[in-house]
Design a protein around this motif. Sequence first.
Motif, PDB file in Angstrom:
ATOM      1  N   THR A 168      66.066 -96.608  22.734  1.00  0.00           N
ATOM      2  CA  THR A 168      64.952 -96.308  23.869  1.00  0.00           C
ATOM      3  C   THR A 168      65.859 -95.096  24.604  1.00  0.00           C
ATOM      4  OG1 THR A 168      65.676 -97.868  25.429  1.00  0.00           O
ATOM      5  CG2 THR A 168      63.824 -98.387  23.722  1.00  0.00           C
ATOM      6  N   PRO A 169      64.785 -94.316  25.531  1.00  0.00           N
ATOM      7  CA  PRO A 169      65.526 -93.237  26.535  1.00  0.00           C
ATOM      8  C   PRO A 169      66.174 -94.087  27.422  1.00  0.00           C
ATOM      9  CG  PRO A 169      63.181 -92.680  25.968  1.00  0.00           C
ATOM     10  CD  PRO A 169      63.264 -94.214  25.103  1.00  0.00           C
ATOM     11  N   ASP A 170      65.856 -95.280  27.689  1.00  0.00           N
ATOM     12  CA  ASP A 170      66.831 -95.872  28.732  1.00  0.00           C
ATOM     13  C   ASP A 170      68.226 -96.163  28.336  1.00  0.00           C
ATOM     14  OD1 ASP A 170      65.445 -96.217  31.223  1.00  0.00           O
ATOM     15  OD2 ASP A 170      64.309 -97.955  30.399  1.00  0.00           O
ATOM     16  N   GLN A 268      63.716 -83.417  49.021  1.00  0.00           N
ATOM     17  CA  GLN A 268      64.974 -82.929  48.384  1.00  0.00           C
ATOM     18  C   GLN A 268      65.317 -84.166  47.354  1.00  0.00           C
ATOM     19  OE1 GLN A 268      67.277 -83.081  52.186  1.00  0.00           O
ATOM     20  NE2 GLN A 268      67.512 -80.809  52.019  1.00  0.00           N
ATOM     21  N   TYR A 269      64.734 -85.437  47.694  1.00  0.00           N
ATOM     22  CA  TYR A 269      65.145 -86.375  46.797  1.00  0.00           C
ATOM     23  C   TYR A 269      64.240 -86.305  45.363  1.00  0.00           C
ATOM     24  CZ  TYR A 269      64.792 -91.015  44.392  1.00  0.00           C
ATOM     25  OH  TYR A 269      64.896 -92.065  43.335  1.00  0.00           O
ATOM     26  N   LEU A 270      62.996 -85.899  45.694  1.00  0.00           N
ATOM     27  CA  LEU A 270      62.002 -85.544  44.463  1.00  0.00           C
ATOM     28  C   LEU A 270      62.723 -84.307  43.644  1.00  0.00           C
ATOM     29  CD1 LEU A 270      58.769 -86.192  45.784  1.00  0.00           C
ATOM     30  CD2 LEU A 270      59.779 -87.613  44.056  1.00  0.00           C
ATOM     31  N   MET A 271      63.072 -83.278  44.467  1.00  0.00           N
ATOM     32  CA  MET A 271      63.600 -82.230  43.930  1.00  0.00           C
ATOM     33  C   MET A 271      64.934 -82.240  42.874  1.00  0.00           C
ATOM     34  SD  MET A 271      63.692 -79.178  46.717  1.00  0.00           S
ATOM     35  CE  MET A 271      65.041 -78.116  45.712  1.00  0.00           C
ATOM     36  N   ALA A 272      65.748 -83.149  43.608  1.00  0.00           N
ATOM     37  CA  ALA A 272      67.003 -83.343  42.755  1.00  0.00           C
ATOM     38  C   ALA A 272      66.571 -84.031  41.484  1.00  0.00           C
ATOM     39  CB  ALA A 272      68.045 -84.104  43.505  1.00  0.00           C
ATOM     40  N   LYS A 273      65.726 -84.988  41.572  1.00  0.00           N
ATOM     41  CA  LYS A 273      65.446 -85.760  40.126  1.00  0.00           C
ATOM     42  C   LYS A 273      64.965 -84.845  39.102  1.00  0.00           C
ATOM     43  CE  LYS A 273      62.770 -88.882  41.493  1.00  0.00           C
ATOM     44  NZ  LYS A 273      62.012 -90.218  41.468  1.00  0.00           N
ATOM     45  N   HIS A 274      63.764 -84.047  39.623  1.00  0.00           N
ATOM     46  CA  HIS A 274      63.025 -83.278  38.729  1.00  0.00           C
ATOM     47  C   HIS A 274      63.810 -82.103  38.196  1.00  0.00           C
ATOM     48  CE1 HIS A 274      59.122 -84.298  41.191  1.00  0.00           C
ATOM     49  NE2 HIS A 274      59.776 -85.489  40.571  1.00  0.00           N
ATOM     50  N   ILE A 276      66.816 -82.284  37.283  1.00  0.00           N
ATOM     51  CA  ILE A 276      67.520 -82.744  36.090  1.00  0.00           C
ATOM     52  C   ILE A 276      66.621 -82.584  34.846  1.00  0.00           C
ATOM     53  CG2 ILE A 276      68.729 -84.675  34.943  1.00  0.00           C
ATOM     54  CD1 ILE A 276      69.636 -85.388  37.609  1.00  0.00           C
ATOM     55  N   VAL A 277      65.380 -82.992  34.999  1.00  0.00           N
ATOM     56  CA  VAL A 277      64.526 -82.946  33.941  1.00  0.00           C
ATOM     57  C   VAL A 277      64.130 -81.685  33.258  1.00  0.00           C
ATOM     58  CG1 VAL A 277      62.176 -83.582  33.128  1.00  0.00           C
ATOM     59  CG2 VAL A 277      63.261 -85.075  34.996  1.00  0.00           C
ATOM     60  N   THR A 278      64.006 -80.649  34.188  1.00  0.00           N
ATOM     61  CA  THR A 278      63.474 -79.532  33.732  1.00  0.00           C
ATOM     62  C   THR A 278      64.874 -78.511  33.223  1.00  0.00           C
ATOM     63  OG1 THR A 278      63.910 -78.375  36.141  1.00  0.00           O
ATOM     64  CG2 THR A 278      61.817 -79.329  35.427  1.00  0.00           C
ATOM     65  N   TYR A 279      66.005 -78.986  33.525  1.00  0.00           N
ATOM     66  CA  TYR A 279      67.319 -78.304  33.574  1.00  0.00           C
ATOM     67  C   TYR A 279      67.446 -77.802  32.066  1.00  0.00           C
ATOM     68  CZ  TYR A 279      72.577 -77.481  33.778  1.00  0.00           C
ATOM     69  OH  TYR A 279      73.703 -76.869  33.563  1.00  0.00           O
ATOM     70  N   PRO A 280      67.821 -76.766  31.596  1.00  0.00           N
ATOM     71  CA  PRO A 280      68.240 -75.691  32.374  1.00  0.00           C
ATOM     72  C   PRO A 280      66.895 -74.465  32.777  1.00  0.00           C
ATOM     73  CG  PRO A 280      68.676 -74.811  30.298  1.00  0.00           C
ATOM     74  CD  PRO A 280      68.087 -76.252  30.150  1.00  0.00           C
ATOM     75  N   LEU A 323      58.369 -88.334  33.997  1.00  0.00           N
ATOM     76  CA  LEU A 323      59.472 -88.440  33.216  1.00  0.00           C
ATOM     77  C   LEU A 323      60.640 -88.918  33.830  1.00  0.00           C
ATOM     78  CD1 LEU A 323      58.789 -84.880  31.535  1.00  0.00           C
ATOM     79  CD2 LEU A 323      58.666 -87.065  30.335  1.00  0.00           C
ATOM     80  N   THR A 324      60.886 -89.072  35.148  1.00  0.00           N
ATOM     81  CA  THR A 324      62.024 -89.514  35.632  1.00  0.00           C
ATOM     82  C   THR A 324      61.949 -91.082  36.110  1.00  0.00           C
ATOM     83  OG1 THR A 324      61.405 -88.893  37.980  1.00  0.00           O
ATOM     84  CG2 THR A 324      62.439 -87.294  36.774  1.00  0.00           C
ATOM     85  N   GLU A 325      60.844 -91.660  35.959  1.00  0.00           N
ATOM     86  CA  GLU A 325      60.556 -92.864  36.241  1.00  0.00           C
ATOM     87  C   GLU A 325      61.461 -94.167  35.590  1.00  0.00           C
ATOM     88  OE1 GLU A 325      56.255 -93.604  36.320  1.00  0.00           O
ATOM     89  OE2 GLU A 325      56.067 -92.530  38.043  1.00  0.00           O
ATOM     90  N   LEU A 326      61.616 -93.856  34.466  1.00  0.00           N
ATOM     91  CA  LEU A 326      62.257 -94.666  33.548  1.00  0.00           C
ATOM     92  C   LEU A 326      63.902 -94.708  33.632  1.00  0.00           C
ATOM     93  CD1 LEU A 326      60.742 -94.161  29.997  1.00  0.00           C
ATOM     94  CD2 LEU A 326      60.329 -96.007  31.507  1.00  0.00           C
TER      95      LEU A 326
END
Length: 329
Positions: A168-170, A268-274, A276-280, A323-326
């Motif tokens: 699983t992704p987790d 800032q917390y949301l930005m940092a998480k997101h 990572i998902v969009t990277y790069p 996408l970051t909730e898990l």
Amino acid sequence: MTKRKRHVIKHDNIVVFPGAVQTLIREGHMYAENYQYEEAVASFEKAFLYEAGDEIALSTYAYALYELKAYEKVKSVCEQLFAMGTSLYVEVMELYVTVCMQLKEYHQVESLITTLIEENVLPEGQLEKFERLRSLNQEVARNLQKKEDAKRLIEEQEYELSEFNALTPDEQSIRLHRLMDTNVRQLKTALKAIIECPTIHPFVQSLALILLVEQEVSIEMTISKFNETKIINPINLVLPNQLPQYKEVKKIIENKLEQDPSTLEMVQYLMAKHAIVTYPFEWRPFEADDIAYSYIDFVQSMLGKVQEMNYEIIDFLQMLEKLTELHEV
């Protein structure tokens, strides 16, 4: 009648009375002979604060340290004895070689014993002993290499795409987190396959990529997410929070929310998480201004403040949040 002057030692303005150092050294020898190694080491170390030890005191100190498994210290004392030209060369060398084996410095041991034998430094009666030490060192080194090879093979199998994809992704993210303090260079091909796989979760793709970026691994790959594709090499990338658009968005948000620290922290917390998902890729194709103000609107809507918003970007941010909730850490 003239009194004979006795030598007085001073150390850090403390007067050490004549005979005190010799008493400490005698105690060190006595403790060592009675297998009281901690007391022996303590006595020798007190004595050596005031006087440099002779080869007998230093060698006894080294053997006491060896019994306490203080191998780095033993090695240092042996090197000190070599430097002073000890007459106990063979005995100290045997201890030195043994300590190097304990420290897993197998290549150094092999080189050292080979040199001793080739240069005929050893007495004839000691030659067989050092040859046995060399054989033992080679066997231990081979066994360690076998264990390391087996461990590496298991790791490589764990990150093979077919096995990794079954998780699983987790579970995938947990497995990647285990590599944070590991040299991932031997796994770069497996990590490349994970990053390039279109069915791997975007967050997991990013975690694998960040591992390679942090260790400056050079390997060309093609990454696809959010309808974008790009050929990249981790060695040429910076981390998500160092990308140009991230810095630009962050600056706008900090200026806008300077008087509202609570909202600023949430954004800032949301930005940092997101990020990572969009990277790069960052938040393409949206502009930095639009992204910044949409984050503020997004957080304020979560706080119950209804207002006009750019719903296209808000939908995108909501998707990133999902996408970051898990992967909340």
